[in-house]
Motif scaffolding. Structure first.
Motif, PDB file in Angstrom:
ATOM      1  N   UNK A 145      21.045  47.223  51.312  1.00 15.69           N
ATOM      2  CA  UNK A 145      21.254  45.791  51.508  1.00 15.69           C
ATOM      3  C   UNK A 145      20.171  45.228  52.423  1.00 15.69           C
ATOM      4  N   UNK A 146      19.728  46.020  53.385  1.00 15.86           N
ATOM      5  CA  UNK A 146      18.720  45.561  54.345  1.00 15.86           C
ATOM      6  C   UNK A 146      17.380  45.254  53.700  1.00 15.86           C
ATOM      7  N   UNK A 147      17.153  45.746  52.475  1.00 15.01           N
ATOM      8  CA  UNK A 147      15.885  45.501  51.793  1.00 15.01           C
ATOM      9  C   UNK A 147      15.873  44.155  51.072  1.00 15.01           C
ATOM     10  N   UNK A 148      17.013  43.512  50.961  1.00 18.71           N
ATOM     11  CA  UNK A 148      17.111  42.255  50.228  1.00 18.71           C
ATOM     12  C   UNK A 148      16.676  41.075  51.094  1.00 18.71           C
ATOM     13  N   UNK A 149      16.175  40.056  50.429  1.00 17.80           N
ATOM     14  CA  UNK A 149      15.777  38.834  51.133  1.00 17.80           C
ATOM     15  C   UNK A 149      17.008  38.153  51.732  1.00 17.80           C
ATOM     16  N   UNK A 150      16.790  37.374  52.775  1.00 12.44           N
ATOM     17  CA  UNK A 150      17.903  36.699  53.446  1.00 12.44           C
ATOM     18  C   UNK A 150      18.645  35.743  52.520  1.00 12.44           C
ATOM     19  N   UNK A 151      17.939  35.214  51.521  1.00  9.88           N
ATOM     20  CA  UNK A 151      18.572  34.252  50.622  1.00  9.88           C
ATOM     21  C   UNK A 151      19.062  34.888  49.325  1.00  9.88           C
ATOM     22  N   UNK A 152      19.200  36.201  49.290  1.00 12.15           N
ATOM     23  CA  UNK A 152      19.689  36.876  48.084  1.00 12.15           C
ATOM     24  C   UNK A 152      21.116  36.413  47.780  1.00 12.15           C
TER      25      UNK A 152
END
Length: 208
Positions: free
Chosen positions: A18-25
């Motif tokens: 989850x930490x690899x996803x963009x903040x706006x995912x």
């Protein structure tokens, strides 16, 4: 995994944090990562040490493009590992897979199951429905003629559902049905994008 060549388009990968996803995912993307759903390798240029992947959501329009660090890959399943897989549901796409299995094996080429059928067979997560097509890949490192392609399309059209095959050439992918057609140029999909070429197996055509 420590080299990008160890993964190929349509491979399914587990381990996207989850930490690899963009903040706006979107929320559904975060949920898919949190539950450990696999992602599919897509054709796009990626930063060093990463691979371009797509996250699937429960609805057809829910597709999210991102990048995954190769160091995060915990498991990889390739389409060719799924040709003998058995699904929990008797969808037409899986009926078609059983139907065309002898035909595909007789080609003498490496082939595999991609798309919704591949995702469901590999993960056990529902992705198919009654009207789903069966998506396949066929690894064709050497040239195959348009006549050969047309004959294969004709044989596949007896299946109980529509079968789409992508020919995987050394320089990208082209739709079998398009290569079997009469158009002088066909659409080749590669990490650089999509472009029209006359001969997908020739480097000078791709780089022109």
């Amino acid at each position: 995994m420590n080299a990008e060549r160890t993964v190929l388009a349509h491979d399914l990968l587990w381990g996207l944090p989850v930490s690899a996803l963009a903040d706006d995912a979107p929320d559904w993307v975060i949920e898919a990562a949190r539950f450990g759903h696999p992602v599919v390798v897509r054709r796009a240029l990626a930063p060093v040490g990463h691979v371009a992947v797509g996250v699937r959501g429960p609805r057809r329009e829910q597709r999210y493009a991102t990048f995954m660090a190769l160091a995060d890959v915990q498991r990889c399943v390739r389409p060719e590992q799924l040709t003998d897989a058995v699904g929990e549901n008797d969808w037409p796409a899986l009926q078609a897979l059983a139907q065309i299995l002898p035909l595909m094996n007789a080609l003498g080429l490496i082939w595999g199951v991609s798309g919704s059928a591949g995702f469901e067979l590999a993960s056990g997560i529902a992705a198919l429905h009654e009207h789903s097509d069966l998506d396949l890949i066929l690894r064709t490192p050497d040239f195959v003629s348009r006549g050969w392609a047309a004959e294969l399309v004709q044989k596949l059209d007896v299946a109980v559902c529509h079968v789409d095959v992508q020919l995987q050439t050394p320089f990208g992918a082209v739709a079998l049905r398009e290569w079997a057609g009469a158009s002088r140029q066909v659409l080749l999909k590669s990490a650089r994008g999509a472009e029209l070429v006359a001969q997908p197996w020739l480097l000078q055509e791709v780089c022109a």
